[in-house]
Design a protein around this motif. Structure first.
Motif, PDB file in Angstrom:
ATOM      1  N   HIS A   1       0.792  -1.275  -0.127  1.00 11.27           N
ATOM      2  CA  HIS A   1      -0.071  -0.101   0.109  1.00 11.27           C
ATOM      3  C   HIS A   1       0.802   1.276  -0.082  1.00 11.27           C
ATOM      4  N   ARG A   2       2.194   1.120  -0.067  1.00 10.33           N
ATOM      5  CA  ARG A   2       3.120   2.245  -0.115  1.00 10.33           C
ATOM      6  C   ARG A   2       3.899   2.327  -1.464  1.00 10.33           C
ATOM      7  N   SER A   3       3.248   1.382  -2.242  1.00  7.78           N
ATOM      8  CA  SER A   3       4.146   1.302  -3.748  1.00  7.78           C
ATOM      9  C   SER A   3       3.293   2.323  -4.603  1.00  7.78           C
ATOM     10  N   LYS A   4       3.808   2.606  -5.862  1.00 10.78           N
ATOM     11  CA  LYS A   4       3.479   3.400  -6.910  1.00 10.78           C
ATOM     12  C   LYS A   4       2.231   2.772  -7.567  1.00 10.78           C
ATOM     13  N   GLU A   5       2.249   1.471  -7.568  1.00  7.53           N
ATOM     14  CA  GLU A   5       1.327   0.875  -8.278  1.00  7.53           C
ATOM     15  C   GLU A   5       0.004   1.170  -7.371  1.00  7.53           C
ATOM     16  N   TYR A   6      -0.093   0.859  -6.151  1.00 12.06           N
ATOM     17  CA  TYR A   6      -1.153   1.273  -5.223  1.00 12.06           C
ATOM     18  C   TYR A   6      -1.765   2.347  -5.386  1.00 12.06           C
TER      19      TYR A   6
ATOM     20  N   ALA B   1      -5.270  11.701   7.571  1.00 14.77           N
ATOM     21  CA  ALA B   1      -5.984  11.049   6.380  1.00 14.77           C
ATOM     22  C   ALA B   1      -5.733  11.868   5.049  1.00 14.77           C
ATOM     23  N   SER B   2      -6.016  12.992   5.200  1.00 15.28           N
ATOM     24  CA  SER B   2      -5.966  14.139   4.126  1.00 15.28           C
ATOM     25  C   SER B   2      -4.510  14.311   3.677  1.00 15.28           C
ATOM     26  N   LYS B   3      -3.867  14.236   4.543  1.00 14.90           N
ATOM     27  CA  LYS B   3      -1.985  14.355   4.065  1.00 14.90           C
ATOM     28  C   LYS B   3      -1.719  13.387   3.427  1.00 14.90           C
ATOM     29  N   PHE B   4      -2.079  11.969   3.779  1.00 15.89           N
ATOM     30  CA  PHE B   4      -1.641  10.851   2.901  1.00 15.89           C
ATOM     31  C   PHE B   4      -2.417  10.772   1.519  1.00 15.89           C
TER      32      PHE B   4
ATOM     33  N   THR C   1      -3.065   4.073   7.545  1.00 12.54           N
ATOM     34  CA  THR C   1      -2.722   2.800   7.873  1.00 12.54           C
ATOM     35  C   THR C   1      -2.981   1.717   6.809  1.00 12.54           C
ATOM     36  N   THR C   2      -2.580   0.619   7.002  1.00 12.07           N
ATOM     37  CA  THR C   2      -2.894  -0.328   5.843  1.00 12.07           C
ATOM     38  C   THR C   2      -4.191  -0.611   5.472  1.00 12.07           C
TER      39      THR C   2
ATOM     40  N   THR D   1     -10.112  -5.109  -1.234  1.00 11.20           N
ATOM     41  CA  THR D   1     -11.395  -4.212  -1.196  1.00 11.20           C
ATOM     42  C   THR D   1     -11.300  -2.867  -2.395  1.00 11.20           C
ATOM     43  N   VAL D   2     -10.056  -2.421  -2.424  1.00 10.85           N
ATOM     44  CA  VAL D   2      -9.644  -1.401  -3.131  1.00 10.85           C
ATOM     45  C   VAL D   2      -9.746  -1.636  -4.574  1.00 10.85           C
ATOM     46  N   PHE D   3      -9.056  -2.968  -4.835  1.00 15.63           N
ATOM     47  CA  PHE D   3      -8.997  -3.655  -6.155  1.00 15.63           C
ATOM     48  C   PHE D   3     -10.709  -3.984  -6.688  1.00 15.63           C
TER      49      PHE D   3
END
Length: 357
Positions: free
Chosen positions: A29-34, A224-227, A235-236, A241-243
């Motif tokens: 969840h920290r990857s560019k792909e995500y 949450a807004s900053k992320f 968080t993870t 479910t995002v997919f």
């Protein structure tokens, strides 16, 4: 084996395309792909919300999103008004009281929509928020958010909207209707598994976030807004479910929002007509405000039997919630439900009702 017809109030049936989208290797969840996927999901959700504001992604049920709004937009002893039209509006009121908010309930008869004028009589300069359930899934009734927005927009109060069983099946125009907070979740009309909630806030609501005194971390909107700026979450998240939501949104826009809303309305109109022809009735007092995402069918003393008999025919619907469990059953038309599903349901319903007679 016979195919099951899933017409549930939630979690709802998941399209094969959505199931297939989850059949892949995990990614960080920290990857560019995500981040590319989350950006696409939140951008598409903004269109469904009807807003230019950002949409925050939370890993929780809709109930978690409800609690997060209280944590982020209010403080202890704030006064709010809640029109009570069923279980979920009452849940919102109880949750607010747990956090020490002063709640004014405006109670309506079950099956009624909330009357804006009655509610506004309880709104004054001290009122910090009006909590309105968009679509009350316990009674099969929706509220007129546009009318509430017009009434509240020039007051000190925030218009907070739980659209868990509405958004994606009922039209939403958050910005045009002057709604300050809209929340929903993944497992209803968005046709995905449970696990994600989504929240969007107006500028007026963000100003209240700055004033809130409640402690928070997991549901901290400012964090949450900053992320969200880098298309990630604090968080993870529920990555799979995002997919699923990503693929479901692709399907929604392939169909087109106007066509989507038309399908929900016409399927519900067909159910209402068929239910009446079967000798049953609607629980909604005013058919004008009967929900287009689910129909609460009034069958005094027979609802549990009907739900059980339908399940034997592989037609899956939901029973009623207390205090309506003996007299109401609920038929979902939200999300992945076709006219053919409705026709099969009505045929089976007629068989069951005829057996009762």
């Amino acid at each position: 084996m016979e195919k099951k017809i899933q017409m549930m109030v939630g979690p709802t049936a998941i399209p094969h395309r959505v199931l297939k989208a989850m059949n892949r290797e995990s990614i960080s969840h920290r990857s560019k792909e995500y981040s590319i996927i989350q950006e696409r999901v939140t951008s598409n959700l903004k269109k469904v919300f009807g807003t230019e504001q950002e949409v925050l992604l939370l890993t929780s049920s809709g109930t978690g999103a409800m609690e997060s709004v209280i944590q982020n937009c209010f403080s202890s002893d704030d006064e709010i008004v809640v029109p009570i039209i069923g279980n979920f509006s009452e849940q919102f009121a109880l949750m607010a009281e747990i956090y020490g908010l002063k709640v004014k309930r405006v109670k309506f008869e079950l099956g009624e929509t909330a009357d804006v004028n009655r509610v506004m009589k309880e709104v004054n300069k001290s009122t910090k928020g009006v909590f309105v359930v968009h679509n009350e899934s316990s009674t099969g009734v929706y509220n007129d958010l546009e009318a509430f927005g017009k009434a509240i927009k020039d007051t000190n109060a925030l218009l907070i909207t739980d659209s868990v069983s509405g958004l994606g099946g009922l039209e939403m125009k958050m910005d045009d209707w002057h709604i300050d907070v809209v929340l929903t979740s993944s497992q209803k009309a968005l046709m995905a598994p449970a696990g994600l909630a989504f929240v969007s806030l107006s500028e007026k609501a963000w100003s209240r976030v700055e004033e809130s005194k409640f402690p928070k971390h997991y549901f901290d909107y400012k964090k949450a807004s900053k992320f969200n700026e880098i298309h990630q979450t604090l968080t993870t998240p529920a990555v799979y479910t995002v997919f699923a939501v990503d693929e479901a949104l692709k399907m929604i826009f392939e169909e087109g929002l106007d066509n989507l809303y038309f399908r929900h309305r016409t399927n519900t109109e067909l159910i209402i007509k068929g239910v009446k022809e079967a000798g049953l009735g609607l629980f909604a007092k005013d058919e004008k405000f009967a929900s287009p995402t689910l129909t609460a069918v009034y069958a005094p003393g027979k609802s549990k039997y009907i739900v059980s008999e339908l399940s034997k025919k592989n037609i899956i619907v939901n029973g009623g919630l207390a205090p309506l469990a003996e007299d109401v059953f609920r038929v979902g038309t939200m999300g992945y439900v076709s006219e053919n599903d409705v026709i099969v349901f009505l045929y089976a319903l007629n068989q069951v009702v005829n057996n009762i007679r």
